[in-house]
Design an enzyme around this catalytic site. Sequence first.
Site, short mmCIF file in Angstrom:
data_model
loop_
_atom_site.label_atom_id
_atom_site.label_comp_id
_atom_site.label_asym_id
_atom_site.label_seq_id
_atom_site.Cartn_x
_atom_site.Cartn_y
_atom_site.Cartn_z
N ASP A 33 21.84 42.20 33.16
CA ASP A 33 22.49 41.40 34.19
C ASP A 33 22.09 39.93 33.98
O ASP A 33 20.95 39.64 33.62
CB ASP A 33 22.06 41.87 35.60
CG ASP A 33 23.08 41.53 36.67
OD1 ASP A 33 23.58 42.45 37.36
OD2 ASP A 33 23.42 40.32 36.80
N ASN A 37 25.27 36.68 40.12
CA ASN A 37 25.75 37.03 41.46
C ASN A 37 24.85 38.08 42.09
O ASN A 37 25.28 38.93 42.86
CB ASN A 37 27.19 37.57 41.34
CG ASN A 37 27.87 37.66 42.70
OD1 ASN A 37 27.52 36.92 43.62
ND2 ASN A 37 28.79 38.58 42.85
N ALA A 84 29.51 44.39 34.86
CA ALA A 84 29.28 42.94 34.85
C ALA A 84 30.59 42.18 34.68
O ALA A 84 31.27 42.30 33.66
CB ALA A 84 28.31 42.59 33.71
N LYS A 87 34.03 38.42 40.20
CA LYS A 87 34.99 39.21 40.98
C LYS A 87 35.50 38.53 42.25
O LYS A 87 36.09 39.18 43.12
CB LYS A 87 34.34 40.54 41.33
CG LYS A 87 33.20 40.41 42.31
CD LYS A 87 32.91 41.74 42.97
CE LYS A 87 32.07 41.57 44.19
NZ LYS A 87 32.82 41.68 45.44
N SER A 127 39.90 48.11 39.40
CA SER A 127 40.16 47.85 40.80
C SER A 127 41.59 48.20 41.18
O SER A 127 42.51 48.07 40.35
CB SER A 127 39.90 46.36 41.08
OG SER A 127 40.40 45.99 42.35
N TYR A 152 41.62 37.01 38.68
CA TYR A 152 40.62 38.10 38.70
C TYR A 152 41.31 39.44 38.47
O TYR A 152 40.93 40.19 37.56
CB TYR A 152 39.85 38.14 40.03
CG TYR A 152 39.25 39.49 40.27
CD1 TYR A 152 39.84 40.39 41.17
CD2 TYR A 152 38.14 39.91 39.55
CE1 TYR A 152 39.32 41.66 41.34
CE2 TYR A 152 37.61 41.18 39.72
CZ TYR A 152 38.23 42.04 40.62
OH TYR A 152 37.72 43.31 40.77
N LYS A 156 41.29 42.37 35.15
CA LYS A 156 41.10 43.83 35.22
C LYS A 156 42.24 44.54 34.48
O LYS A 156 42.03 45.50 33.74
CB LYS A 156 41.04 44.32 36.67
CG LYS A 156 39.78 43.94 37.41
CD LYS A 156 38.54 44.49 36.72
CE LYS A 156 37.27 44.14 37.47
NZ LYS A 156 36.05 44.56 36.75
N ASN A 201 34.73 39.12 51.71
CA ASN A 201 35.15 40.46 52.11
C ASN A 201 34.88 40.75 53.58
O ASN A 201 33.97 40.20 54.19
CB ASN A 201 34.46 41.51 51.21
CG ASN A 201 34.88 41.41 49.75
OD1 ASN A 201 34.07 41.43 48.86
ND2 ASN A 201 36.18 41.30 49.50
C1 WQD Z 1 40.05 43.54 53.45
C2 WQD Z 1 40.96 43.28 54.65
C3 WQD Z 1 41.76 41.02 54.78
C4 WQD Z 1 37.92 39.08 55.46
C5 WQD Z 1 39.11 42.47 47.63
C6 WQD Z 1 39.53 42.28 46.21
C7 WQD Z 1 39.46 43.60 45.49
C8 WQD Z 1 38.09 44.18 45.64
C9 WQD Z 1 37.73 44.34 47.11
C10 WQD Z 1 36.78 43.54 43.73
C11 WQD Z 1 42.15 42.41 54.31
C12 WQD Z 1 40.86 41.34 55.96
C13 WQD Z 1 38.90 40.04 55.23
C14 WQD Z 1 37.92 38.38 56.70
C15 WQD Z 1 39.84 39.62 57.39
N1 WQD Z 1 37.13 43.36 45.00
N2 WQD Z 1 39.83 40.30 56.18
N3 WQD Z 1 38.88 38.68 57.63
O1 WQD Z 1 41.09 41.67 49.80
O2 WQD Z 1 41.34 44.18 50.18
O3 WQD Z 1 40.02 43.34 48.24
O4 WQD Z 1 37.82 43.02 47.70
O5 WQD Z 1 37.11 44.40 42.98
O6 WQD Z 1 39.76 43.37 44.13
O7 WQD Z 1 40.87 41.84 46.20
O8 WQD Z 1 39.12 43.08 50.53
O9 WQD Z 1 37.38 42.80 52.24
O10 WQD Z 1 38.56 40.72 51.34
O11 WQD Z 1 39.80 42.27 52.84
O12 WQD Z 1 40.71 39.87 58.26
O13 WQD Z 1 37.05 37.48 56.96
O14 WQD Z 1 40.20 42.53 55.63
O15 WQD Z 1 42.89 40.26 55.19
O16 WQD Z 1 43.26 42.86 55.09
P1 WQD Z 1 40.51 43.02 49.74
P2 WQD Z 1 38.63 42.15 51.73
#
Ligand code: WQD
Length: 344
Positions: A33, A37, A84, A87, A127, A152, A156, A201
């Site tokens: 690693d 991150n 690694a 993301k 993903s 991103y 993938k 997230n």
């Molecule tokens: C989930 C839901 C947001 C934050 C991403 C990547 C994906 C993977 C997982 C790497 C959505 C809502 C979020 C917030 C919110 N990552 N939300 N307020 O976007 O589904 O996936 O993370 O592999 O590739 O795209 O996950 O957790 O960001 O969002 O309302 O402060 O929560 O709109 O509906 P996402 P997320």
Amino acid sequence: MSKKILVTGGSGYIGSHTVVELQQSGFEVVVIDNLSNSTARIIDQIGRITGKKPRFYEMDLCNEAALRVFFRENQDLAAIIHFAAFKAVSESVENPLKYYHNNLVSLIFLLRFMEGFQIPNLVFSSSCTVYGQPETLPVTEQAPVKQAFSPYGNTKQISEEIIEDSVKASPVNAISLRYFNPIGAHESGLIGELPIGIPNNLVPFITQTAIGKREKLMVFGDDYDTPDGTAIRDYIHVVDLAKAHVVAVERLLRNENEHNFEVFNLGTGKGTSVMEAILAFEKVTGMKLNYEITGRRMGDVPQVWADTTMANLKLGWKAQKGLEEMMTSAWLWEKNLAAGILES
Ligand code: WQD
């Protein structure tokens, strides 16, 4: 003699949970690693959980010379699990070349050394983002891979193509695991998600709001065509996800794979809305979460959840943990972080 597995990105969120499950399944694990991150303290924490710290190499997979030295010292690897990569979806939009260079060059170097040192098996971290907004739900592995929503996501997609093409021309066998939304933490509360800066997230933002690190959660839109108007995802406990990696690597080690490149969706098969996630958190913690409904986030798909039939049938794997356990474990981890668990 335990079979030896390299886990790249093994001090990261999903990587560290997978190292724990591999060690507890009897494998010897080495970790690479670059700590871009994550923190090496997580390696210590893994040792506290399993009683055995994995051998850790702090290095960048884009450093070909360093990687050559590593492979010369570790010619007995039975498999590689490759996590690694960068993301962060939004960062990849601002800095696409950083993502294409890091995520693709590191993979190409790995694949070349696998061929050179006859390392036969690869499990790749992919993903559900490769599906974009699927036409039909739940989404199966046969669903068309769509124009990626971000650089991103495109890395993938391209990575899967690179792997599929290269294993056709080499003795390497590969499995690509398409994660849905990993959340939660190990039940010990010793490892978990470590977002650097403001979390992108949902669940880390929920727990940081509840602990008081963030003033309130913004709910990105409640005008979607869903039962409660908020977007739907397939949230899967990170430990269920980690266990799937052990099953996948064992499938390859036993030569049970039916093709030299296989793809599996890893989800629960259940869609959960943002509001349902918030309510589950409030229920398990007894807290009232401070949130505000705001506009939609650019690039969000309205709803996606997995058809997990293939993983259930072929891997003999099925997610076991429910949403409440995911939230309980995420909250325990947030409280431990606030108590300085990684500082002590
Ligand atoms: C989930 C839901 C947001 C934050 C991403 C990547 C994906 C993977 C997982 C790497 C959505 C809502 C979020 C917030 C919110 N990552 N939300 N307020 O976007 O589904 O996936 O993370 O592999 O590739 O795209 O996950 O957790 O960001 O969002 O309302 O402060 O929560 O709109 O509906 P996402 P997320």
